[in-house]
Design a protein around this motif. Structure first.
Motif, short mmCIF file in Angstrom:
data_model
loop_
_atom_site.label_atom_id
_atom_site.label_comp_id
_atom_site.label_asym_id
_atom_site.label_seq_id
_atom_site.Cartn_x
_atom_site.Cartn_y
_atom_site.Cartn_z
N CYS A 144 -1.78 2.09 5.58
CA CYS A 144 -0.41 1.67 5.91
C CYS A 144 0.51 2.85 6.19
O CYS A 144 1.06 2.98 7.25
CB CYS A 144 0.17 0.79 4.80
N ASN A 145 0.62 3.74 5.19
CA ASN A 145 1.53 4.89 5.31
C ASN A 145 2.94 4.45 5.69
O ASN A 145 3.52 4.93 6.64
CB ASN A 145 0.99 5.92 6.30
N ARG A 146 3.43 3.48 4.91
CA ARG A 146 4.83 3.05 5.05
C ARG A 146 5.21 2.62 6.47
O ARG A 146 6.23 3.04 7.00
CB ARG A 146 5.78 4.17 4.61
N LEU A 147 4.42 1.78 7.05
CA LEU A 147 4.74 1.31 8.40
C LEU A 147 6.14 0.69 8.47
O LEU A 147 6.91 0.97 9.38
CB LEU A 147 3.70 0.29 8.88
N CYS A 148 6.46 -0.13 7.47
CA CYS A 148 7.73 -0.86 7.56
C CYS A 148 8.95 0.03 7.38
O CYS A 148 9.94 -0.14 8.08
CB CYS A 148 7.76 -2.05 6.60
N THR A 149 8.88 1.00 6.46
CA THR A 149 10.08 1.82 6.22
C THR A 149 10.05 3.14 6.99
O THR A 149 11.08 3.77 7.18
CB THR A 149 10.28 2.13 4.72
N ARG A 150 8.85 3.55 7.45
CA ARG A 150 8.75 4.83 8.16
C ARG A 150 8.83 4.63 9.67
O ARG A 150 9.44 5.43 10.38
CB ARG A 150 7.42 5.51 7.79
N ILE A 151 8.24 3.55 10.18
CA ILE A 151 8.19 3.33 11.62
C ILE A 151 9.08 2.16 12.05
O ILE A 151 9.95 2.30 12.90
CB ILE A 151 6.74 3.07 12.09
N TRP A 174 12.66 2.06 0.92
CA TRP A 174 11.52 2.67 0.25
C TRP A 174 11.89 3.00 -1.18
O TRP A 174 12.83 3.76 -1.42
CB TRP A 174 11.12 3.93 1.02
N ASN A 175 11.19 2.39 -2.11
CA ASN A 175 11.43 2.65 -3.52
C ASN A 175 10.51 3.79 -3.96
O ASN A 175 9.33 3.59 -4.23
CB ASN A 175 11.13 1.37 -4.32
N LYS A 176 11.08 4.98 -3.99
CA LYS A 176 10.30 6.19 -4.22
C LYS A 176 9.57 6.16 -5.57
O LYS A 176 8.40 6.51 -5.66
CB LYS A 176 11.23 7.40 -4.18
N GLU A 177 10.28 5.69 -6.60
CA GLU A 177 9.70 5.71 -7.94
C GLU A 177 8.44 4.84 -7.99
O GLU A 177 7.42 5.23 -8.53
CB GLU A 177 10.70 5.20 -8.99
N LYS A 178 8.58 3.64 -7.42
CA LYS A 178 7.45 2.70 -7.49
C LYS A 178 6.44 2.94 -6.38
O LYS A 178 5.31 2.47 -6.46
CB LYS A 178 7.98 1.26 -7.40
N GLY A 179 6.86 3.63 -5.34
CA GLY A 179 5.95 3.85 -4.22
C GLY A 179 5.69 2.58 -3.43
O GLY A 179 4.60 2.39 -2.90
N THR A 180 6.69 1.72 -3.39
CA THR A 180 6.54 0.48 -2.62
C THR A 180 7.80 0.21 -1.80
O THR A 180 8.85 0.79 -2.07
CB THR A 180 6.31 -0.74 -3.55
N LYS A 205 0.82 -1.21 0.00
CA LYS A 205 0.00 0.00 0.00
C LYS A 205 0.85 1.27 0.00
O LYS A 205 0.35 2.36 -0.25
CB LYS A 205 -0.90 0.03 1.23
N GLY A 206 2.12 1.11 0.34
CA GLY A 206 3.01 2.26 0.34
C GLY A 206 2.54 3.39 1.23
O GLY A 206 2.24 3.18 2.40
N GLU A 207 2.43 4.56 0.64
CA GLU A 207 2.07 5.74 1.43
C GLU A 207 0.57 5.92 1.62
O GLU A 207 0.13 6.87 2.25
CB GLU A 207 2.64 7.00 0.75
N LYS A 208 -0.21 4.99 1.05
CA LYS A 208 -1.66 5.17 1.09
C LYS A 208 -2.24 4.93 2.47
O LYS A 208 -1.65 4.29 3.32
CB LYS A 208 -2.31 4.21 0.10
N CYS A 209 -3.46 5.46 2.66
CA CYS A 209 -4.20 5.24 3.91
C CYS A 209 -4.38 3.74 4.11
O CYS A 209 -4.74 3.03 3.17
CB CYS A 209 -5.56 5.93 3.82
#
Lengths: 347, 646
Positions: free
Chosen positions: B595-602, B610-616, B589-593
């Motif tokens: 999840c909001n990047r739980l694995c790479t942000r928290i 975090w693969n910015k281009e793909k958003g995953t 889900k990446g940055e979407k509501c």
């Protein structure tokens, strides 16, 4: 209405003591989670628009939009909310006998809906060692286990979110007024999420005047009944002013005023006694023991009740005018109390 | 082939400072070495442990520094030579015993070797152990290079035995961990016999009882020993002067600062203007020697690390000497020429000397300084203190943090020193709220747990590592149990003293020398104390969470949860993946509501990026340790784990 994010949900609702513990924000994501009747934010989420804010019954909402969706009419501020008819009802012998209170109408309607495939599963409130918890019922036997009233705030709607994530559709949801309002919002799918499309098929509201803070009440219960097994809890009709706890060793009567003090903060400002945003709402019929009052609100709700009667799960009767007046008065009083409480808060 | 063991007399080798000290201890004829791991000291005991068999040594990683000191002292009382090795914090731990040992005196030569960490490169303080020498009234030595590190160790052992007092030889990170050229000396024949004599006259230093009492007698004896030490210091070859007969400026220095001062003088090309008095014997100062050099000029700069220890002693001495040599100007830290925090370097010394001599010299030109700052700021990736991929502590803190937040009663965790110190930072979800010395998390928790009568309602937790449990947390636990404190202690058991390099501890089956040892079971220890104990694998998030909730629910008394999972870097685990991890990009889900990047942000395991281009999110195959935890925390099951068949 503008949809905002988790941060604003915390600011506008939870930090102000306005959270009703309905569970609509719980388990959408890893951030809003619940434990023992309380909802907590595990980590900050900085998303600008979130489902949590969009479906919270305590954030600003467009009543006309929701009313059109549920009832195909504009919103009118009526004491009982929108309805098609008000009846009295009770379950027939056809249904599995559970531990239900009053007429068993809720169990009968949910069992019918499940057995006749109006819904795939039912989201109910059960309990585990006295702690109320959301329960997914896939059979009438499961429903029968959830019959009693819990009186404690339970984030039951979290199960709708979990089910949606798992791809389940056609849920039947039973809950109190705040939970029905959130359910209606979920049905409107404000964030346009695939997983919530057709997630809820039917919603059944329960009359509610207050919900107790789960943790506070559990501690109280422990101090009053100790290790005895609690079978059921009930509030007999006025003017009794008592709270009755039935345990394996008999009945314990406690002053209702003492219980009411444990009401969660948000209930004081709630204007909705009869679960106005449900397909059908059910409560006790105070003049007729063993019967329920049923408010049929949506077209779907009407079809549902009629089909349940036709299939022999439920019998209906008319509600005497004075009972309806009494109900309208009670619901109106709750709205007034809520208004006053809100006013006090502002002051 | 081990140079320390087989290197011949007269041969020259590149040795790490700690290795040089170990060789010096061998040349000095030690029989026993004990210590507790701690950077930058650990390699001394490790080097000796490796060759203990060949040199008839007993080498021990002790439970803590105080016990290490006692073990080394016992050898000395039995007329063997010994060393005790520790880092700066360790001397605090041992200091209670040391104050007694200084008074009781020793028999076989015994040297304490604290390795300080100016700049706290691998510590959370930069305590200066030299003060202990003055507090304890024992001679203090500081080697000024790698050759001295070896030679001085040997000499210190001899001097200790001769004077019958324990001696302290202080090293610092840059000496312990850097390497230099060392010419080896002779290794003595071994065959020292241990015997503790105790039947003689009470006050007989060799045959009586060993005690710091009667205090008045023993204390004055000790001060006599120190005076004798000073006499030796006056002619010690470890005190050297290099420079002109009458310098403009005299630099008095010691330890690694000797190297910085020499370099500074070379760079400034002021050899004929500045002299260096390098002192190896820094407390008490050799008065006559110092007087002789103070006479040489009016301006003196003292170069030393951290606190102005030598500076203060020299100023006191200069004042006493003033009637004979005149009033001198002593400069250093108190007047701001040099900083009182952090380690020194040649640039800082250059700045001080050039300022005093009025030389225009910029050690680091401003253009260069800002240039490098900009380049590193924009060019280098941001690196923070984080747990390694697959670290069990990350999983442990995840569970503790979630449980405390869901419990929603403002519970908190008290911690101490170990890799799990990172629990104060985002990598440990900022779960740790107090951070002090080893074992103090549990001691502080024990105190918090008694504050209910004062209105405290918050759940109190502590964490400590397995080695720390034995080191200093046990008395705190005893205290909590005995005093009915309401706490939950979480032992983060990663089966080794991981942070300092997997040294064994009492919970393991092998000792420092690799021999069989008795393994103490933490669970049984806690249970015998009367605590309510449970074990869980921190990688089993569900069970760990359930047990933690249960412990919070059980409000009264001491609960202990042992979270056991071997360190991801342990030799047993390193390079072996439990699971092959993969991210299903179509589901992430990446940055979407939702999840909001739980694995790479928290969660922030470096094995995920975090693969910015793909958003995953994506697994970093190169460093993922395959612990599988990220697949447990992903809310939509987009991270899969496949068991690796070994």
């Amino acid at each position: 209405m503008e949809i905002l994010g988790s941060k604003e949900l915390m600011e506008q609702v939870r930090s102000k003591g306005l959270c009703t513990t309905c569970g609509a924000c719980v388990d959408i994501c890893p951030y809003h989670q619940s434990h023992k009747g309380r909802i907590a934010l595990t980590f900050d989420c900085d998303i600008a628009q979130g489902q949590c804010f969009a479906v919270c019954p305590q954030t600003e909402f467009d009543a006309n939009e929701l009313s059109e969706l549920m009832f195909q009419v504009p919103f009118q501020n009526l004491p009982l909310g929108h309805y098609r008819s008000v009846k009295s009802a009770k379950a027939t012998d056809k249904i599995i006998k559970g531990n239900f209170q009053n007429g068993g109408t809720v169990s009968a309607l949910m069992m019918f809906a499940l057995e006749e495939k109006w819904i795939d599963s039912a989201v109910l409130t059960g309990s585990k060692e006295l702690v109320p918890e959301p329960v997914m019922a896939d059979s009438s036997e499961d429903i029968a286990k959830c019959g009693t009233t819990k009186y404690m705030a339970t984030p039951t709607l979290s199960l709708v979110n979990k089910s949606a994530r798992e791809g389940r559709k056609k849920l039947g949801v039973v809950g109190t007024g705040c939970q029905m309002k959130a359910s209606a919002s979920i049905r409107s799918n404000p964030m346009n999420k695939d997983e919530y499309k057709d997630a809820i098929a039917l919603s059944l509201g329960l009359f509610c005047t207050w919900s107790l803070d789960t943790r506070e009440f559990l501690d109280y219960l422990k101090s009053r009944v100790g290790r005895e097994q609690v079978i059921s809890m009930d509030v007999p009709p006025p003017p009794a002013e008592i709270f009755v706890i039935k345990t394996e060793n008999g009945e314990l009567e406690l002053p209702l005023s003492e219980i009411r003090e444990m009401t969660q903060e948000a209930c004081a400002t709630c204007p909705d006694m009869t679960a106005e945003w449900a397909d059908v709402s059910v409560g006790a019929f105070e003049g007729k023991p063993g019967w329920n009052t049923v408010i049929i609100r949506s077209q779907k709700g009407e079809e549902w009740v009629n089909a349940a009667v036709e299939a022999g799960y439920l019998v209906l009767d008319d509600l005497p005018d004075e009972s309806l007046d009494h109900l309208i008065q009670g619901a109106g009083n709750k709205k007034k109390r809520a208004d006053n409480a809100k006013h006090e808060e502002v002051q | 082939m081990n140079i320390l063991s087989t290197g011949e007399k007269g041969s020259r080798h590149l040795l790490m400072g700690n290795e040089a000290i170990a060789r010096g201890a061998l040349e000095g004829g030690i029989s026993v070495a004990a210590g507790y791991p701690g950077t930058p000291s650990s390699e001394i005991i490790e080097s000796l442990a490796k060759i203990s068999k060949d040199h008839h040594l007993y080498v021990e990683w002790s439970t803590n520094e105080k016990v290490a000191m006692e073990v080394a002292a016992a050898a000395s009382f039995a007329r063997l030579r010994s060393i005790c090795v520790l880092k700066q914090n360790g001397l605090n731990v041992a200091s209670d015993f040391l104050l007694h040992l200084a008074g009781s005196g020793v028999r076989g030569g015994m040297v304490i070797i604290p390795c300080d960490d100016p700049g706290a490169l691998s510590s959370i303080n930069e305590g200066d152990t030299r003060h202990f020498a003055r507090l304890l009234e024992i001679p203090l030595l500081e080697p000024g290079d790698f050759q001295e590190a070896k030679d001085m160790t040997k000499w210190a052992l001899e001097l200790s035995e001769e004077l019958q007092t324990v001696i302290m030889m202080r090293s610092v990170t840059r000496l312990s961990h850097a390497s230099g050229s060392v010419v080896l000396g002779d290794l003595p024949e071994f065959g020292a016999k241990a015997e503790f004599r105790h039947e003689g006259f009470l006050l007989d230093p060799n045959e009586g009882i060993v005690s710091s009492a009667p205090v008045e007698i023993k204390h004055s004896q000790q001060q006599e020993k120190v005076k004798k030490a000073v006499e030796k210091f006056e002619t010690s070859p470890f005190n050297t002067y290099t420079g002109p007969e009458s310098p403009e400026l005299l630099v008095i220095t010691s330890s690694a600062c000797n190297l910085y001062s020499r370099e500074a003088i070379n760079i400034l090309d002021v050899k004929d203007r500045v002299g260096i008095l390098k002192l190896g014997t820094t407390w008490p100062l050799p008065e006559k020697l110092v007087a002789e050099h103070l006479k040489k000029c009016e301006k003196i700069l003292i170069v030393e690390e951290v606190i102005p220890f030598m500076e203060e002693n020299l100023k006191m001495l200069a004042q006493e000497l003033a009637p004979q040599i005149g009033q001198k100007t002593l400069m250093g830290k108190r007047d701001g020429y040099l900083p009182m925090v952090n380690e020194l370097n040649p640039d800082l010394v250059i700045n001080a000397i050039s300022k005093i001599l009025g030389i225009e010299y910029q050690a680091v030109p401003e253009e260069y300084a800002t240039g490098t700052l900009q380049k590193t700021f924009f060019g280098a990736p941001v690196r923070e203190w984080i747990f390694c991929p697959g670290c069990p502590h990350r999983a442990s803190y995840w569970s503790i943090n979630q449980v405390l937040k869901l419990d929603n009663n403002q519970g908190f965790v008290c911690g101490d020193i170990g890799c799990y110190t990172i629990g104060t930072l985002p990598s440990g979800f900022s779960t740790l709220k107090t951070l002090h010395s080893m074992g103090s998390g549990t001691g502080i928790a024990s105190g918090f747990g008694k504050l209910k009568p004062f209105g405290m309602k918050q759940p109190v937790l502590s964490v400590c590592g397995d080695s720390t449990f034995f080191h200093a947390a046990m008395p705190a636990l005893v205290n909590a149990v005995h005093n009915k404190s309401d706490i939950t202690m979480v032992v983060l058991d990663n089966s080794g003293t991981a942070m300092t390099g997997f040294q064994p501890h009492p919970g393991l089956e092998a000792n420092a020398e690799g021999n069989d040892a008795i393994k103490l079971d933490i669970k049984s220890v806690c249970e015998s104390m009367g605590a309510y104990v449970k074990e869980s694998d921190p990688f089993d998030l569900d069970n760990t969470r359930e047990v933690l909730f249960e412990m919070l629910e059980k409000k009264d008394g001491v609960k202990v949860l042992i979270l056991r999972q071997i360190c991801a870097l342990s030799p047993e685990k390193k390079g072996k993946k439990m699971f092959e991890m993969a991210v299903d990009e179509s589901r992430c889900k990446g940055e979407k509501c939702g999840c909001n990047r739980l694995c790479t942000r928290i969660f922030r395991c470096p094995g995920l990026f975090w693969n910015k281009e793909k958003g995953t999110s994506k697994i970093d195959e190169a460093i993922c340790a395959g612990c599988g935890i990220c697949s447990e925390i992903c809310p939509i099951g987009a991270i899969s784990k496949k068991e690796v068949t070994q």
